[in-house]
Design a protein around this motif. Structure first.
Motif: not given
Length: 301
Positions: A210-211, A160, A213-214, A271, A275
């Motif tokens: 966050v990860l 991140v 969603v990415l 996220g 994105k």
């Protein structure tokens, strides 16, 4: 072979960015092609644009050599650029030492006393003690608690941090950790129940969000053994917290279940914003951990 941190493609001869430390393919090797956080330091001619012919720059460089620090582009503070994850890890363990060694044996503040709680936990007795919004993120409820959080932060954090830069990464960690704790304490106050929370789990849940969603299909090896896509692990994590909250309340099992959910929600929202840039994460992560439960009446995050 290595994977490009920007597009995820395999590269036989990868390029490593000297500013952010990331690995990239030929298409994304230039800082401007992978949104390098190090670009923020390009306005410093004494750093990035050092040609070696300016006497003042040479003088500055020699001073850094005397200190034995590789300060890199941008001066002394650049030594910490790209390493915020490890600095936060160090602060967690330093706080752990203060909690269980310095406070009781040097300062005479015994564990579990009101003074100890008001220093290291965000609690319903004094929710407006602003310093606890920060100290509670770094403090932990025991060795297993901090080890588990350290393992997850060690693997998730750098990914991140490379994407959003060190400054935003630290801000995300601190803000999501504090808000997660405040959500837990606020809910406890709403039902007139006492609560004291501590731990970095809310902040780490935000990184997980966050990860997710990415790259929802990011492959992780849970406990270094069990393979699964990240979205499944996130769903299991959220489902467990919701289930435990429904069965035993928001602090079921001595764990700040609502803080976990609040941190995860904040990470998912951030996220979604990231994105829009079309970023991707690495394809595999390995992490493990263990232990749950609480310590006394404190909720661990």
């Amino acid at each position: 072979m290595a994977r490009c941190d920007r597009c995820g493609e395999e590269e036989g001869m990868p390029y490593q960015c000297r500013l952010c430390g990331g690995t990239f393919c030929s298409e994304h090797r230039l800082p401007e092609n992978h949104d390098c956080p190090g670009l923020e330091g390009w306005n410093d001619p004494n750093g990035v644009f050092d040609s070696g012919f300016d006497d003042s720059v040479s003088s500055s460089s020699s001073k850094s050599s005397v200190l034995g620090l590789d300060t890199g582009p941008g001066g002394v503070l650049a030594y910490f650029r790209g390493n915020a994850t490890y600095i936060l890890l160090g602060l967690m363990w330093l706080m752990f030492l203060v909690q269980y060694a310095v406070a009781p044996y040097v300062l005479g503040i015994e564990q579990g006393t009101r003074a100890w709680l008001d220093l290291f936990t965000l609690n319903t007795s004094h929710p407006l003690y602003v310093w606890t919004w920060v100290t509670s993120v770094f403090a932990h409820g025991g060795l297993t608690h901090i080890v588990f959080n350290s393992i997850v932060l060690y693997f998730f954090g750098p990914v991140v941090e490379r994407r959003i830069g060190s400054k935003k990464f630290v801000a995300l960690f601190l803000v999501s950790g504090a808000l997660a704790g405040l959500a837990q304490v606020g809910a406890a106050l709403a039902v007139s129940a006492p609560a004291a929370v501590l731990g970095a789990s809310g902040a780490i849940a935000a990184l997980m969000g966050v990860l997710t969603v990415l790259n929802p299909n990011l492959r992780i090896l849970l406990y270094f053994v069990i393979p699964m896509p990240l979205w499944v692990a996130t769903l299991l994590f959220a489902g467990y917290s919701v289930l435990m909250s429904g069965v035993g309340g928001i602090g079921a099992g001595g764990v700040a279940q609502l803080a976990h959910l609040a941190g995860l929600a904040l990470g998912l929202l951030y996220g979604v914003k990231l994105k829009r840039d079309g970023e991707r994460a690495p394809q595999e992560l390995r992490f493990g951990g263990g232990g749950g439960g609480g310590l006394g009446g404190r909720r661990r995050r």
